[in-house]
Design an enzyme around this catalytic site. Structure first.
Site, PDB file in Angstrom:
ATOM      1  CD  GLU A 106      -8.381   0.153   8.329  1.00 50.13           C
ATOM      2  OE1 GLU A 106      -8.739  -0.129   9.155  1.00 50.13           O
ATOM      3  OE2 GLU A 106      -7.510   1.591   8.543  1.00 50.13           O
ATOM      4  CG  ASN A 138      -9.139  -2.480  12.445  1.00 52.26           C
ATOM      5  OD1 ASN A 138      -7.603  -3.459  11.752  1.00 52.26           O
ATOM      6  ND2 ASN A 138      -9.079  -1.323  12.188  1.00 52.26           N
ATOM      7  CG  ASP A 193      -0.267  -0.277   2.295  1.00 46.54           C
ATOM      8  OD1 ASP A 193       0.884  -0.594   2.631  1.00 46.54           O
ATOM      9  OD2 ASP A 193      -1.066  -0.974   3.494  1.00 46.54           O
ATOM     10  CG  HIS A 227      -5.587  -3.250   8.799  1.00 41.70           C
ATOM     11  ND1 HIS A 227      -6.033  -1.298   9.751  1.00 41.70           N
ATOM     12  CD2 HIS A 227      -3.976  -3.668   8.855  1.00 41.70           C
ATOM     13  CE1 HIS A 227      -4.279  -1.122  10.094  1.00 41.70           C
ATOM     14  NE2 HIS A 227      -3.365  -1.970   9.919  1.00 41.70           N
TER      15      HIS A 227
HETATM   16  P1  PGA Z   1       2.175  -1.604  12.510  1.00 43.57           P
HETATM   17  O1  PGA Z   1       1.198  -2.082  12.112  1.00 43.57           O
HETATM   18  O2  PGA Z   1       3.235  -2.559  12.337  1.00 43.57           O
HETATM   19  O3  PGA Z   1       2.884  -0.324  12.994  1.00 43.57           O
HETATM   20  O4  PGA Z   1       1.770  -2.447  13.989  1.00 43.57           O
HETATM   21  C1  PGA Z   1       0.455  -3.028  10.959  1.00 43.57           C
HETATM   22  C2  PGA Z   1      -0.602  -2.585  10.261  1.00 43.57           C
HETATM   23  O5  PGA Z   1      -1.206  -1.470  10.220  1.00 43.57           O
HETATM   24  O6  PGA Z   1      -1.102  -4.043   9.099  1.00 43.57           O
END
Ligand code: PGA
Length: 262
Positions: free
Chosen positions: A143, A136, A67, A138
């Site tokens: 999301e 959450n 992304d 995702h």
């Molecule tokens: P993080 O994010 O590695 O900063 O915890 C992971 C994500 O949001 O996929």
């Protein structure tokens, strides 16, 4: 699905770095799907360390990132282009001709999504996709409630993601509200997936993935139960809600690590 429970972030990073090192060594033409965020930084450092010691042939690998924020140019320090250059592509000298990310400043983001999706296909698809996970559930920036059939698309970030990512920006107002993200179907088409999760904040998402039998769009990560080749590397903090359930898996103890499979 194989689950490796390690002690902490450092062990997760070492395990992940070795995994990627082995994958590239076995297949110098590999196409990797890559992730950003705090989770894979250590994995990338460990891969770089191993490459410096025993150099890999990297000129024929291809990478696709999950992304990019809409509105951030590749030179913006908060863009994922910049992150990848700093944490992986620079140290490994991977050229921009072999490393693809969605263009967050494309004048037509929807067209950019289609182009990105086509490019992945043209390059023969992704061999190994690296994933982190949001608290959450995702994956990528998909999301909760994102359709499982989604392909690369423009997504709106939810409040909890904006808050979680604000730590990298000067203020929360600066966090972009939209991004281009590979879709869930795009991720599922990778031939192999490796997911990393560390820390207490990921414990519920890991419970949903590894203990709950439901596959639900409310927890995007649960779709991985349907993928034929997934490895999950989690630390003790992220696995604390599921340790009892892991006893129902086939369990092996190897070199200080617990390995589970089902
Ligand atoms: P993080 O994010 O590695 O900063 O915890 C992971 C994500 O949001 O996929």
């Amino acid at each position: 699905m194989n689950v490796i429970v390690v002690k902490d972030y450092q062990e997760m990073s070492q395990e992940g770095g070795q995994f990627l090192y082995n994958q590239i060594k076995e297949n110098p033409n590999i196409t990797l799907g890559l992730a950003t965020g705090g989770t894979p930084i250590g994995v990338y450092q460990e891969l770089i360390k191993r490459h410096k010691k025993n150099p890999l042939q990297l000129s024929d690998i291809t990478t696709f990132n999950l992304d990019e924020y809409i509105g951030l140019s590749p030179v913006s320090p908060n863009s994922y282009h910049y992150y990848m250059k700093q944490h992986l592509f620079g140290p490994l000298r991977i050229s921009s001709e072999q490393a693809y990310l969605p263009n967050g400043t494309a004048t037509n983001p929807e067209e950019e999504c289609n182009r990105y999706e086509r490019l992945i296909k043209e390059k023969g698809g992704i061999d190994v996709q690296v994933l982190g996970v949001g608290s959450n559930g995702h994956i990528g920036f998909n999301e909760p409630t994102t359709p499982f059939c989604s392909r690369t698309q423009v997504v709106e970030l939810v409040k909890s993601t904006i808050e979680a990512n604000a730590r990298y920006f000067d203020s929360i107002e600066e966090v972009p509200r939209r991004a281009i993200s590979m879709g869930i179907q795009t991720i599922m088409e990778a031939r192999e997936i490796i997911l990393f999760a560390n820390g207490e904040s990921k414990a519920e998402a890991m419970y949903q993935l590894l203990a709950n039998t439901k596959v639900t769009e409310n927890w995007p990560v649960t779709i991985l139960k349907k993928h034929p080749k997934v490895t999950v590397i989690i630390d003790e903090a992220a696995s604390h809600k599921i340790l009892n359930l892991l006893y129902n898996y086939n369990k092996e103890y190897e070199e200080g690590q617990y390995l589970y499979s089902r």
